[in-house]
Design an enzyme around this catalytic site. Structure first.
Site, PDB file in Angstrom:
ATOM      1  N   CYS A 156       0.816  -1.226   0.000  1.00  0.00           N
ATOM      2  CA  CYS A 156       0.000   0.000   0.000  1.00  0.00           C
ATOM      3  C   CYS A 156       0.845   1.269   0.000  1.00  0.00           C
ATOM      4  O   CYS A 156       0.323   2.351  -0.297  1.00  0.00           O
ATOM      5  CB  CYS A 156      -0.933   0.017   1.199  1.00  0.00           C
TER       6      CYS A 156
HETATM    7  N1  COA Z   1     -20.832  -9.136   6.941  1.00  0.00           N
HETATM    8  C1  COA Z   1     -21.362  -9.360   8.151  1.00  0.00           C
HETATM    9  N2  COA Z   1     -20.614  -9.644   9.234  1.00  0.00           N
HETATM   10  C2  COA Z   1     -19.287  -9.744   9.082  1.00  0.00           C
HETATM   11  C3  COA Z   1     -18.676  -9.524   7.843  1.00  0.00           C
HETATM   12  C4  COA Z   1     -19.502  -9.215   6.740  1.00  0.00           C
HETATM   13  N3  COA Z   1     -18.989  -8.998   5.516  1.00  0.00           N
HETATM   14  N4  COA Z   1     -17.347  -9.656   7.979  1.00  0.00           N
HETATM   15  C5  COA Z   1     -17.124  -9.940   9.265  1.00  0.00           C
HETATM   16  N5  COA Z   1     -18.293 -10.003   9.935  1.00  0.00           N
HETATM   17  C6  COA Z   1     -18.476 -10.301  11.363  1.00  0.00           C
HETATM   18  C7  COA Z   1     -17.269 -11.025  11.925  1.00  0.00           C
HETATM   19  O1  COA Z   1     -17.365 -12.419  11.721  1.00  0.00           O
HETATM   20  C8  COA Z   1     -17.325 -10.634  13.379  1.00  0.00           C
HETATM   21  O2  COA Z   1     -18.266 -11.442  14.021  1.00  0.00           O
HETATM   22  P1  COA Z   1     -17.973 -12.010  15.505  1.00  0.00           P
HETATM   23  O3  COA Z   1     -17.854 -10.774  16.350  1.00  0.00           O
HETATM   24  O4  COA Z   1     -19.157 -12.841  15.772  1.00  0.00           O
HETATM   25  O5  COA Z   1     -16.682 -12.766  15.390  1.00  0.00           O
HETATM   26  C9  COA Z   1     -17.876  -9.227  13.348  1.00  0.00           C
HETATM   27  O6  COA Z   1     -18.548  -9.080  12.108  1.00  0.00           O
HETATM   28  C10 COA Z   1     -16.800  -8.174  13.478  1.00  0.00           C
HETATM   29  O7  COA Z   1     -15.750  -8.451  12.529  1.00  0.00           O
HETATM   30  P2  COA Z   1     -14.364  -7.740  12.552  1.00  0.00           P
HETATM   31  O8  COA Z   1     -13.487  -8.350  11.505  1.00  0.00           O
HETATM   32  O9  COA Z   1     -13.834  -7.703  13.946  1.00  0.00           O
HETATM   33  O10 COA Z   1     -14.786  -6.264  12.073  1.00  0.00           O
HETATM   34  P3  COA Z   1     -13.989  -4.924  12.171  1.00  0.00           P
HETATM   35  O11 COA Z   1     -14.851  -3.939  12.845  1.00  0.00           O
HETATM   36  O12 COA Z   1     -12.592  -5.096  12.670  1.00  0.00           O
HETATM   37  O13 COA Z   1     -13.883  -4.472  10.625  1.00  0.00           O
HETATM   38  C11 COA Z   1     -12.179  -4.336   8.917  1.00  0.00           C
HETATM   39  C12 COA Z   1     -13.139  -5.225   9.700  1.00  0.00           C
HETATM   40  C13 COA Z   1     -11.351  -5.207   7.994  1.00  0.00           C
HETATM   41  C14 COA Z   1     -13.021  -3.378   8.074  1.00  0.00           C
HETATM   42  C15 COA Z   1     -11.294  -3.538   9.867  1.00  0.00           C
HETATM   43  O14 COA Z   1     -10.677  -4.396  10.796  1.00  0.00           O
HETATM   44  C16 COA Z   1     -10.205  -2.768   9.161  1.00  0.00           C
HETATM   45  O15 COA Z   1     -10.444  -1.936   8.321  1.00  0.00           O
HETATM   46  N6  COA Z   1      -8.939  -2.998   9.535  1.00  0.00           N
HETATM   47  C17 COA Z   1      -7.796  -2.336   8.958  1.00  0.00           C
HETATM   48  C18 COA Z   1      -7.777  -2.656   7.531  1.00  0.00           C
HETATM   49  C19 COA Z   1      -6.597  -2.140   6.794  1.00  0.00           C
HETATM   50  O16 COA Z   1      -6.203  -1.016   6.894  1.00  0.00           O
HETATM   51  N7  COA Z   1      -6.033  -2.984   6.012  1.00  0.00           N
HETATM   52  C20 COA Z   1      -4.979  -2.618   5.197  1.00  0.00           C
HETATM   53  C21 COA Z   1      -5.074  -3.453   4.002  1.00  0.00           C
HETATM   54  S1  COA Z   1      -3.970  -2.854   2.850  1.00  0.00           S
END
Ligand code: COA
Length: 372
Positions: A156
């Site tokens: 990135c």
């Molecule tokens: N739809 C519905 N529910 C979902 C889902 C979806 N598409 N994806 C995950 N969930 C669920 C999970 O299973 C989890 O359930 P649980 O609590 O029962 O285990 C819950 O929603 C929360 O998931 P989580 O992964 O903890 O969500 P989050 O709030 O951390 O958001 C991201 C996920 C990826 C958006 C976030 O962590 C993020 O942006 N992180 C940084 C990303 C980044 O900068 N990456 C760089 C890549 S270059």
């Protein structure tokens, strides 16, 4: 030493859009199919059923509303779940070169230049469609550019690291007109079958032209200073690579696509980035009050809100920290450059801003610019 300046920039936006609703319909159809096919294992407790995705979760967790892609049908086909991008003959331009060329031509047109004026092309991206020859050299030829060209990958942060490399070469005199091009086909490395991440990425290409300030033919952004930093982490990782065959790992394996521990990334990268920008500003004698704009990496809205608030010491006013991720999703290295390209035209002479990328590695790159 010459003062490097951004004299042109451009964005290539793919023609096809996938909204969250379309994406969720396809994912849920795939998950239902998978659960039916694995009903016996699920009943025996040896497999976990795949849960449904939802548009509401996606927009709340990330701020993403849609993404542009190079192929929509393959991604939305529940029996496939990845793009169809047929291999091209060696004699035809590659898809990354084609996307990069479009963005590069926009950057050159803005600067009043042609390909013949360019003597350095850097193709800075998270993935390159082949091992060699370099995509950058193919773009160099398609542009009719001279000099030299090379590919680089800092995930990135590829764009800002590329801008630092190009700026340093302009300062040193080893290049006179450098294009930093970021063609990102994130749809190719995204695991569309994993609901935790299937919504994250989109495709795009960006380009910036960097020249000595005195050569600029129009308004420019002087690159006052650049700062890059890395710190190893496995929290964003893709194990696909040229040794895959030697590892006897040619099967369809999850770790051969993008993987992340999103929560950890969130927690660890935020302080890293906020401290990086603060230290960079301080080193240049800039205060937060000097910043007219922050063009941040576009991965997550909450993440950007947090960084903006930390850097400025207050909630950014509307427009001070423009997001484009609602339209483009995460486009890896291209994100901060799309934000810069779409939201810098209104700035006045003397206005200052910071372009900042962050991501896998971990890596952080910041570029302090001043409009002239
Ligand atoms: N739809 C519905 N529910 C979902 C889902 C979806 N598409 N994806 C995950 N969930 C669920 C999970 O299973 C989890 O359930 P649980 O609590 O029962 O285990 C819950 O929603 C929360 O998931 P989580 O992964 O903890 O969500 P989050 O709030 O951390 O958001 C991201 C996920 C990826 C958006 C976030 O962590 C993020 O942006 N992180 C940084 C990303 C980044 O900068 N990456 C760089 C890549 S270059």
């Amino acid at each position: 030493m010459p003062q490097p300046a951004i004299t042109g920039h451009g964005v290539f936006t793919p023609p096809e859009v996938i909204t969250n609703d379309e994406l969720v319909v396809a994912f849920n159809a795939y998950a239902e199919r998978w659960n039916a096919e694995h009903a016996a294992e699920i009943a025996a407790g040896t497999a976990e059923p795949k849960g449904p995705s939802s548009s509401e979760f996606i927009v709340n967790a990330s701020g993403i509303e849609q993404r542009f892609v190079m192929d929509k049908d393959g991604v939305l086909d529940p029996a496939r779940m990845y793009p169809r991008l047929p291999a091209r003959p060696d004699e035809a331009p590659g898809i990354m070169a084609e996307m990069g060329l479009d963005a590069a031509q926009k950057a050159l047109a803005m600067a009043g230049r042609t390909g013949a004026d360019v003597d350095l092309v850097i193709c800075a991206a998270s993935n390159h469609e082949r091992a060699y020859p370099a995509i950058a050299i193919e773009i160099q030829q398609l542009l009719g550019a001279g000099g030299f060209a090379f590919d680089m990958n800092v995930a990135c942060s590829s764009a800002t690291f590329g801008i630092q490399a190009a700026s340093d070469m302009i300062r040193a005199g080893s290049a006179k007109a450098a294009l930093v091009i970021c063609p990102e086909i994130c749809s190719g490395h995204l695991e569309w079958r994993d609901r935790d991440c299937h919504f994250i990425f989109g495709d795009v290409a960006t380009a910036v032209l960097i020249e000595p300030a005195e050569a600029a033919q129009g308004p420019r952004f002087d690159i006052v200073s650049t700062r890059c930093a890395t710190q190893f982490s496995n929290n964003i990782r893709n194990n696909n690579g040229f040794l895959r065959r030697t590892h006897d790992q040619m099967e369809d394996r999850r770790d051969m696509q993008f993987m992340q521990n999103g929560r950890k990334v969130f927690k660890e990268v935020l302080p890293l980035v906020s401290a990086h920008i603060a230290a960079h500003l301080q080193a240049e004698g800039w205060g937060a009050e000097d910043l007219k704009r922050l063009w941040l990496h576009q991965a997550n809205k909450t993440m950007n809100d947090f960084i903006g608030k930390k850097v400025l010491g207050r909630t950014p006013d509307p427009g001070e920290q423009p997001n484009i991720l609602q339209d483009y999703a995460n486009t890896s290295s291209a994100g901060s450059i799309i934000a810069f390209s779409l939201h810098s035209g209104d700035m006045a002479a003397g206005d200052k801003g910071v372009i900042c990328s962050f991501g896998a590695g971990y890596s952080v790159g910041s570029v302090l610019v001043e409009r002239q």
